[in-house]
Design a protein around this motif. Structure first.
Motif, short mmCIF file in Angstrom:
data_model
loop_
_atom_site.label_atom_id
_atom_site.label_comp_id
_atom_site.label_asym_id
_atom_site.label_seq_id
_atom_site.Cartn_x
_atom_site.Cartn_y
_atom_site.Cartn_z
N THR A 59 0.85 -1.20 0.00
CA THR A 59 0.00 0.00 0.00
C THR A 59 0.88 1.25 0.00
O THR A 59 2.10 1.17 0.10
CB THR A 59 -0.93 -0.02 1.24
OG1 THR A 59 -1.83 1.08 1.16
CG2 THR A 59 -0.14 0.10 2.52
N ILE A 74 3.16 4.47 -0.35
CA ILE A 74 4.34 4.84 -1.15
C ILE A 74 4.98 3.61 -1.77
O ILE A 74 5.37 3.60 -2.94
CB ILE A 74 5.34 5.62 -0.26
CG1 ILE A 74 4.75 6.97 0.16
CG2 ILE A 74 6.66 5.83 -0.99
CD1 ILE A 74 5.56 7.72 1.23
N ASP A 95 5.71 -7.54 1.90
CA ASP A 95 4.95 -6.81 2.93
C ASP A 95 4.46 -7.80 3.98
O ASP A 95 4.24 -8.97 3.68
CB ASP A 95 3.73 -6.12 2.29
CG ASP A 95 3.25 -4.93 3.10
OD1 ASP A 95 3.41 -3.78 2.62
OD2 ASP A 95 2.72 -5.12 4.22
N ARG A 96 4.26 -7.31 5.20
CA ARG A 96 3.68 -8.19 6.23
C ARG A 96 2.20 -8.42 5.95
O ARG A 96 1.61 -9.34 6.50
CB ARG A 96 3.89 -7.57 7.62
CG ARG A 96 3.14 -6.30 7.85
CD ARG A 96 3.38 -5.75 9.24
NE ARG A 96 2.71 -4.46 9.38
CZ ARG A 96 2.78 -3.70 10.46
NH1 ARG A 96 3.49 -4.08 11.49
NH2 ARG A 96 2.16 -2.55 10.51
N ASP A 127 7.89 -10.15 7.51
CA ASP A 127 8.21 -9.01 8.37
C ASP A 127 9.67 -8.63 8.14
O ASP A 127 10.55 -9.49 8.26
CB ASP A 127 7.97 -9.44 9.83
CG ASP A 127 8.02 -8.28 10.79
OD1 ASP A 127 8.88 -7.38 10.63
OD2 ASP A 127 7.21 -8.27 11.73
N VAL A 128 9.91 -7.36 7.86
CA VAL A 128 11.29 -6.92 7.57
C VAL A 128 12.22 -7.10 8.76
O VAL A 128 13.44 -7.14 8.61
CB VAL A 128 11.35 -5.45 7.10
CG1 VAL A 128 10.80 -5.28 5.71
CG2 VAL A 128 10.66 -4.51 8.09
N ASN A 169 11.43 0.53 2.21
CA ASN A 169 10.34 1.49 2.39
C ASN A 169 9.47 1.20 3.61
O ASN A 169 8.86 2.10 4.16
CB ASN A 169 9.49 1.50 1.12
CG ASN A 169 8.13 2.15 1.33
OD1 ASN A 169 8.02 3.38 1.37
ND2 ASN A 169 7.10 1.33 1.52
N TYR A 183 4.40 4.85 11.66
CA TYR A 183 4.57 6.15 12.32
C TYR A 183 3.43 6.54 13.26
O TYR A 183 2.81 7.59 13.10
CB TYR A 183 4.85 7.26 11.29
CG TYR A 183 4.05 7.26 10.01
CD1 TYR A 183 2.87 8.01 9.90
CD2 TYR A 183 4.48 6.56 8.90
CE1 TYR A 183 2.16 8.03 8.71
CE2 TYR A 183 3.77 6.58 7.70
CZ TYR A 183 2.61 7.32 7.62
OH TYR A 183 1.91 7.33 6.44
N TYR A 185 10.16 7.88 15.97
CA TYR A 185 10.14 7.84 14.50
C TYR A 185 11.28 8.66 13.90
O TYR A 185 12.01 8.19 13.01
CB TYR A 185 8.79 8.38 14.03
CG TYR A 185 8.63 8.46 12.53
CD1 TYR A 185 8.38 7.32 11.78
CD2 TYR A 185 8.72 9.68 11.86
CE1 TYR A 185 8.23 7.38 10.41
CE2 TYR A 185 8.57 9.76 10.49
CZ TYR A 185 8.32 8.61 9.77
OH TYR A 185 8.18 8.67 8.41
N LYS A 217 14.37 7.49 11.55
CA LYS A 217 14.59 8.01 10.19
C LYS A 217 15.95 8.70 10.07
O LYS A 217 16.58 8.69 9.01
CB LYS A 217 13.45 8.95 9.80
CG LYS A 217 12.10 8.23 9.64
CD LYS A 217 12.17 7.16 8.57
CE LYS A 217 10.83 6.50 8.30
NZ LYS A 217 10.89 5.49 7.23
N GLY A 255 8.21 14.36 2.18
CA GLY A 255 7.53 15.33 3.05
C GLY A 255 6.20 14.77 3.50
O GLY A 255 6.12 13.61 3.92
N ILE A 274 3.14 13.16 2.54
CA ILE A 274 2.68 12.43 1.35
C ILE A 274 1.28 11.88 1.58
O ILE A 274 1.02 11.26 2.62
CB ILE A 274 3.64 11.25 1.01
CG1 ILE A 274 5.11 11.71 1.02
CG2 ILE A 274 3.26 10.62 -0.33
CD1 ILE A 274 5.48 12.79 0.03
N THR A 293 -1.22 9.50 1.82
CA THR A 293 -1.49 8.06 1.83
C THR A 293 -2.57 7.80 2.88
O THR A 293 -2.85 8.66 3.73
CB THR A 293 -0.24 7.23 2.21
OG1 THR A 293 0.15 7.57 3.54
CG2 THR A 293 0.92 7.46 1.27
N ALA A 321 -2.36 5.82 5.37
CA ALA A 321 -1.72 5.80 6.69
C ALA A 321 -1.52 7.22 7.21
O ALA A 321 -1.70 7.48 8.41
CB ALA A 321 -0.38 5.06 6.60
#
Ligand SMILES: NC(=O)c1ccc[n+]([C@@H]2O[C@H](COP(=O)([O-])OP(=O)(O)OC[C@H]3O[C@@H](n4cnc5c(N)ncnc54)[C@H](O)[C@@H]3O)[C@@H](O)[C@H]2O)c1
Length: 249
Positions: free
Chosen positions: A16, A18, A37-38, A63-64, A90, A94, A155, A159, A186, A188, A190, A192
């Motif tokens: 989903t 980005i 993706d998870r 899961d990453v 990616n 957050y 967060y 980052k 910036g 974005i 989405t 989320a």
């Protein structure tokens, strides 16, 4: 010719937002993509839709943070497409918490997802890139690292860690012709983002941008295409802002 013709890319958090846009845009540029993706159902839907549109994509649920599951996504690139050229880190979360109310578990969850996940996927990708003598790694950070933002200490720390990781790794693997760059999106638009930012907050950011429109996932995805393609062969260790001109560094 397409900018990523027959390149093989693993994109994390691609079910989903980005990441989905990066997967679709890479496929449109000729890349063969692993949608990791998870959310396995979402990943399957994105991969199926890319294939339905004539692209090459496979889905991988995992899961990453988990070495075994991240490793399985990298192996999927090798087994289905025969190589690994590009990794886009990616996946990220957050949620907001003030530091005074933040629990240790909340801190650990953000740091492990956003930063340890980058470590896992990258270290498992690198041996294949080193062996083939080329590779492009694109890490999704955030403009909040540059400006700071309240209720996001965990967060913003994660980052900022990604930017440090990008710079240090670029020095380590440049001799193997592996490029490592970061993108700082910036605000974005989405699904989320809608859960954590009010319309009023979003409007206030747009008023601060040079470009007076919402910046959308495709804006980020196009810069990722640039950083994953030979157009950026002279760049490594860099951080590129995609924020409509909100901040300038
Ligand atoms: N949207 C914004 O305004 C914005 C701004 C700056 C940076 N970013 C960054 O961009 C990235 C994507 O953000 P988005 O807005 O598209 O979010 P999103 O929630 O729409 O997408 C994130 C995806 O990552 C996946 N994911 C989360 N944790 C995972 C894990 N442990 N393992 C595997 N997959 C996992 C989710 O299932 C989801 O599909 C994040 O790293 C975020 O920090 C977003």
């Amino acid at each position: 010719m397409a900018l990523l013709n027959r390149k093989v890319a693993v994109i994390t958090g691609a079910a989903t937002g980005i990441g989905e846009s990066i997967a679709r845009t890479f496929a449109n540029e000729g890349a063969r993509v692993v949608v990791f993706d998870r959310d396995g159902t979402g990943a399957k839907e994105v991969a199926a839709d890319i294939r339905a549109n004539g692209g090459a994509a496979v889905a991988c649920r995992g899961d990453v943070r988990d070495a075994g599951e991240a490793g399985a996504a990298i192996e999927r690139a090798l087994s289905d497409f025969g190589r690994l050229d590009i990794l886009v880190n990616n996946a990220g979360i957050y949620p907001r918490h003030s530091l005074l109310e933040m629990t240790e578990a909340q801190w650990d969850e953000i740091l492990s997802t956003n930063l340890k996940g980058v470590f896992q996927c990258t270290r498992l990708s690198l041996p294949h890139m080193v062996a083939q003598g080329s590779g492009k790694i694109v890490n999704i950070s955030s403009v909040t690292f540059h400006i700071g933002m309240k209720d996001l200490t965990h967060y913003v720390s994660s980052k900022g860690g990604i930017i440090g990781f990008t710079r240090a790794l670029a020095r380590e693997v440049g001799g193997s012709n592996i490029h490592v760059n970061a993108v700082t999106p910036g605000a974005i638009e989405t699904e989320a983002e809608k859960k954590v930012a009010t319309q009023e907050q979003v409007d206030a950011v747009v008023a601060l941008q040079c470009l007076r429109r919402r910046i959308v996932p495709l804006d980020v995805a196009r810069v990722c295409v640039f950083l994953a393609s030979e157009l950026s062969d002279g760049m490594t260790g860099q951080t590129v802002n995609v924020d409509g001109g909100w901040v300038m560094y």
